[in-house]
Structure formats: C-alpha cells, structure tokens
Design a protein around this motif. Structure first.
Motif, PDB file in Angstrom:
ATOM      1  N   MET A   1      18.715 -53.046  20.621  1.00 31.83           N
ATOM      2  CA  MET A   1      17.670 -52.173  20.579  1.00 31.83           C
ATOM      3  C   MET A   1      16.291 -52.902  21.238  1.00 31.83           C
ATOM      4  SD  MET A   1      16.079 -50.478  17.116  1.00 31.83           S
ATOM      5  CE  MET A   1      17.237 -49.489  16.948  1.00 31.83           C
ATOM      6  N   THR A   2      15.615 -52.242  21.840  1.00 34.80           N
ATOM      7  CA  THR A   2      14.377 -52.932  22.591  1.00 34.80           C
ATOM      8  C   THR A   2      13.283 -52.906  21.443  1.00 34.80           C
ATOM      9  OG1 THR A   2      14.959 -51.584  24.503  1.00 34.80           O
ATOM     10  CG2 THR A   2      12.992 -52.222  24.473  1.00 34.80           C
ATOM     11  N   ASP A   3      12.871 -54.391  21.487  1.00 35.88           N
ATOM     12  CA  ASP A   3      11.516 -54.538  20.831  1.00 35.88           C
ATOM     13  C   ASP A   3      10.402 -54.092  21.600  1.00 35.88           C
ATOM     14  OD1 ASP A   3       9.574 -55.775  19.523  1.00 35.88           O
ATOM     15  OD2 ASP A   3      10.544 -57.645  19.184  1.00 35.88           O
ATOM     16  N   PHE A   4       9.984 -52.913  21.281  1.00 31.99           N
ATOM     17  CA  PHE A   4       8.922 -52.215  22.132  1.00 31.99           C
ATOM     18  C   PHE A   4       7.663 -53.126  21.805  1.00 31.99           C
ATOM     19  CE2 PHE A   4      11.632 -48.476  22.074  1.00 31.99           C
ATOM     20  CZ  PHE A   4      12.002 -48.452  23.258  1.00 31.99           C
ATOM     21  N   ALA A   5       7.425 -53.505  20.773  1.00 29.88           N
ATOM     22  CA  ALA A   5       6.065 -54.287  20.275  1.00 29.88           C
ATOM     23  C   ALA A   5       5.822 -55.462  21.430  1.00 29.88           C
ATOM     24  CB  ALA A   5       5.999 -54.584  19.088  1.00 29.88           C
ATOM     25  N   ALA A   6       7.015 -56.158  21.370  1.00 28.92           N
ATOM     26  CA  ALA A   6       7.251 -57.363  22.261  1.00 28.92           C
ATOM     27  C   ALA A   6       6.994 -57.260  23.847  1.00 28.92           C
ATOM     28  CB  ALA A   6       8.274 -58.159  22.125  1.00 28.92           C
ATOM     29  N   ALA A   7       7.723 -56.002  24.302  1.00 30.08           N
ATOM     30  CA  ALA A   7       7.397 -55.524  25.617  1.00 30.08           C
ATOM     31  C   ALA A   7       6.185 -55.188  25.857  1.00 30.08           C
ATOM     32  CB  ALA A   7       8.439 -54.243  25.881  1.00 30.08           C
ATOM     33  N   ARG A   8       5.355 -54.496  25.134  1.00 34.61           N
ATOM     34  CA  ARG A   8       3.823 -53.904  24.964  1.00 34.61           C
ATOM     35  C   ARG A   8       3.077 -55.239  25.499  1.00 34.61           C
ATOM     36  NH1 ARG A   8       3.222 -51.575  20.668  1.00 34.61           N
ATOM     37  NH2 ARG A   8       4.521 -50.024  21.111  1.00 34.61           N
ATOM     38  N   ALA A   9       3.392 -56.154  24.615  1.00 34.25           N
ATOM     39  CA  ALA A   9       2.609 -57.344  24.600  1.00 34.25           C
ATOM     40  C   ALA A   9       2.737 -58.039  26.010  1.00 34.25           C
ATOM     41  CB  ALA A   9       2.892 -58.455  23.549  1.00 34.25           C
ATOM     42  N   ASN A  10       3.967 -58.395  26.136  1.00 29.82           N
ATOM     43  CA  ASN A  10       4.310 -58.732  27.696  1.00 29.82           C
ATOM     44  C   ASN A  10       3.598 -57.904  28.833  1.00 29.82           C
ATOM     45  OD1 ASN A  10       5.875 -60.709  29.450  1.00 29.82           O
ATOM     46  ND2 ASN A  10       6.740 -58.772  30.147  1.00 29.82           N
ATOM     47  N   MET A  11       3.843 -56.635  28.741  1.00 27.65           N
ATOM     48  CA  MET A  11       3.200 -55.784  29.785  1.00 27.65           C
ATOM     49  C   MET A  11       1.410 -56.313  30.012  1.00 27.65           C
ATOM     50  SD  MET A  11       2.270 -51.812  29.850  1.00 27.65           S
ATOM     51  CE  MET A  11       1.054 -52.028  28.675  1.00 27.65           C
ATOM     52  N   VAL A  12       0.862 -56.376  28.998  1.00 26.22           N
ATOM     53  CA  VAL A  12      -0.594 -56.734  29.017  1.00 26.22           C
ATOM     54  C   VAL A  12      -0.789 -58.204  29.562  1.00 26.22           C
ATOM     55  CG1 VAL A  12      -2.687 -57.126  27.469  1.00 26.22           C
ATOM     56  CG2 VAL A  12      -1.255 -55.010  26.992  1.00 26.22           C
ATOM     57  N   GLU A  13       0.172 -59.047  28.997  1.00 22.98           N
ATOM     58  CA  GLU A  13      -0.201 -60.365  29.509  1.00 22.98           C
ATOM     59  C   GLU A  13       0.385 -60.644  30.980  1.00 22.98           C
ATOM     60  OE1 GLU A  13      -1.922 -62.609  27.908  1.00 22.98           O
ATOM     61  OE2 GLU A  13      -2.228 -61.017  26.238  1.00 22.98           O
ATOM     62  N   SER A  14       1.362 -59.932  31.377  1.00 24.40           N
ATOM     63  CA  SER A  14       1.921 -60.220  32.458  1.00 24.40           C
ATOM     64  C   SER A  14       1.572 -59.214  33.838  1.00 24.40           C
ATOM     65  CB  SER A  14       3.573 -60.241  32.770  1.00 24.40           C
ATOM     66  OG  SER A  14       4.147 -59.047  32.223  1.00 24.40           O
ATOM     67  N   GLN A  15       1.056 -57.879  33.315  1.00 26.83           N
ATOM     68  CA  GLN A  15       0.749 -57.074  34.302  1.00 26.83           C
ATOM     69  C   GLN A  15      -0.763 -56.734  34.371  1.00 26.83           C
ATOM     70  OE1 GLN A  15       3.440 -53.550  34.393  1.00 26.83           O
ATOM     71  NE2 GLN A  15       4.894 -54.773  32.977  1.00 26.83           N
ATOM     72  N   ILE A  16      -1.380 -56.446  32.996  1.00 29.38           N
ATOM     73  CA  ILE A  16      -2.765 -56.257  33.125  1.00 29.38           C
ATOM     74  C   ILE A  16      -3.780 -57.213  33.174  1.00 29.38           C
ATOM     75  CG2 ILE A  16      -4.444 -54.958  31.534  1.00 29.38           C
ATOM     76  CD1 ILE A  16      -1.720 -53.168  32.439  1.00 29.38           C
ATOM     77  N   ARG A  17      -3.837 -58.171  32.397  1.00 28.52           N
ATOM     78  CA  ARG A  17      -4.679 -59.212  32.496  1.00 28.52           C
ATOM     79  C   ARG A  17      -4.622 -60.108  33.914  1.00 28.52           C
ATOM     80  NH1 ARG A  17      -7.150 -60.609  27.533  1.00 28.52           N
ATOM     81  NH2 ARG A  17      -6.019 -59.746  25.543  1.00 28.52           N
ATOM     82  N   PRO A  18      -3.478 -60.308  34.327  1.00 26.99           N
ATOM     83  CA  PRO A  18      -3.607 -61.043  35.565  1.00 26.99           C
ATOM     84  C   PRO A  18      -4.140 -60.225  36.904  1.00 26.99           C
ATOM     85  CG  PRO A  18      -1.316 -61.507  34.751  1.00 26.99           C
ATOM     86  CD  PRO A  18      -2.118 -60.352  33.881  1.00 26.99           C
ATOM     87  N   ASN A  19      -4.307 -58.946  36.545  1.00 25.64           N
ATOM     88  CA  ASN A  19      -4.578 -58.174  37.823  1.00 25.64           C
ATOM     89  C   ASN A  19      -6.118 -57.526  37.615  1.00 25.64           C
ATOM     90  OD1 ASN A  19      -2.392 -57.874  39.759  1.00 25.64           O
ATOM     91  ND2 ASN A  19      -1.226 -57.541  37.757  1.00 25.64           N
TER      92      ASN A  19
END
Length: 218
Positions: A1-19
């Motif tokens: 089962m996908t851990d959506f909370a972890a995926a969301r945090a990773n999206m912010v840290e790897s896709q949003i903040r660095p851009n």
C-alpha cells in the motif's frame, strides 16, 4: 500500500522546494492537501510523480512543480477571488482555496464537475465551487477576478478571460504559440492597461478548447 503522506512530503522536498517555490503558505497547502484524492483510483500510486497525469477527456493533473510555480507567480492573497479554468478534478482549485477568499472552478466535462465538487465536500473545502461551462468563457457572474489560472496549456489568453480580470489582477498559464516548449506567462491589468511577461519554460498538455482560440495579443 502506498504511503501517501510520505510521498507528499517527498514531492515537496524533491520537486517543490528545489524549484524556486518559496512561498510558505503555498508550500503548506501542497504539503497538506491529499493530491491522491484528485487522481483516478487506479492511478493513485502515481499521484506524486513529477509528470502530468491523464484524467481523461483532455484533462491532466498538472506536474506539481509547474503548478506550484504558476500559483506562486500569481501571488494569491487571502482576500482574493480566484478562478481556475478547465479545472479537471479540482486540485488547483483546492490549493488556491487554501490561499484565497473564494475560488471558482470552470470545467466542461459534467462527470469531472460532479467528481471535483464531491471531493471539495469530502475535504471540507467550503470556499470553492465548481461550475460546468466552457473554460474559454470564464464565469462572468463572479467577475472580476484577482487571480485566474489556466489548468493546462493554451495558445493565448482569450479576450473574454482578460475582460474578467480585476484591476491589479493576475492571469497565469503556460502559453505555447509555436514549437514544442511553452512559456509560463503572467499577465496583469492596471488601469485598463494589460501587460505580460514570460517567466519560465514549461511543457504541459494543451487544453483542447484553448488551442486555437481567438485571443488577446501581447
């Protein structure tokens, strides 16, 4: 089962903040809104990948980084009235609802209107509404708008949408007039004078209704 909370945090840290996304309120909205709720069930494990996700009928869930940068350059304020055109399942509407006083979403597909409206109710978002209509026509009843967002690529900004912009209002979208790459564009209106500038390159799917629409010329 996908851990959506972890995926969301990773999206912010790897896709949003660095851009170059730095607005704290926008980052908080992206970090808390369950993006998976806006994706077809069979595609939910892909909800946080850095690509556009097909929703059907020419609609896509825009790549998170591109959407975040578009919203940031629109500079939404707590007292603003915002409009999202071709809003699909309502993700961009829901993000802006965390940042603005009122948000109107326009979507031509009745199934997507029903789905997005239900999602807003399920998430307890009560300052946004989705209406069925042609995105190129906007929603004059609630105009003028401080912020307008095209939730997909366009050839140009239609006059009808520009006419619904408030004084000091901002319109953002990825405009692709020629070639494979589009340009994220910010158009503003001050004292009846319209100006626009290109901010960054972006390649997102075009909105079928806005590929060849007769439009305002910058």
């Amino acid at each position: 089962m996908t851990d959506f909370a972890a995926a969301r945090a990773n999206m912010v840290e790897s896709q949003i903040r660095p851009n170059k996304v730095t607005d704290p309120a926008l980052i908080l909205a992206l970090a808390t809104l369950p993006r998976e709720q806006f994706v077809p069930i069979e595609r939910r494990p892909l909800a946080y990948v850095d690509e556009d996700l097909a929703l059907g009928d020419g609609r896509y869930l825009m790549e998170p980084m591109v959407l975040a940068r578009l919203i940031q350059i629109a500079a939404p304020q707590p007292e603003d009235i915002a409009m999202v055109l071709a809003c699909g399942t309502g993700y961009a509407v829901s993000i802006l609802a965390q940042l603005c006083e009122t948000v109107i979403g326009i979507e031509s597909n009745p199934d997507l209107v029903e789905r997005s409206s239900s999602t807003l109710v399920n998430l307890g978002i009560d300052n946004a509404m989705i209406f069925q209509g042609a995105p190129q026509n906007g929603y004059p009843k609630q105009a003028p708008y401080n912020v307008t967002l095209f939730d997909g690529g366009i050839s140009a900004i239609p006059d009808t949408i520009m006419s619904q912009c408030a004084d000091g209002g901002r319109i953002v979208g990825v405009v692709k007039s020629s070639g494979p790459m589009g340009r994220a564009t910010l158009a503003t209106s001050f004292g009846g004078v319209i100006s626009a500038r290109e901010i960054f390159d972006a390649q997102i799917p075009m909105l079928p209704e806005l590929v060849r629409e007769e439009a305002f010329s910058f």
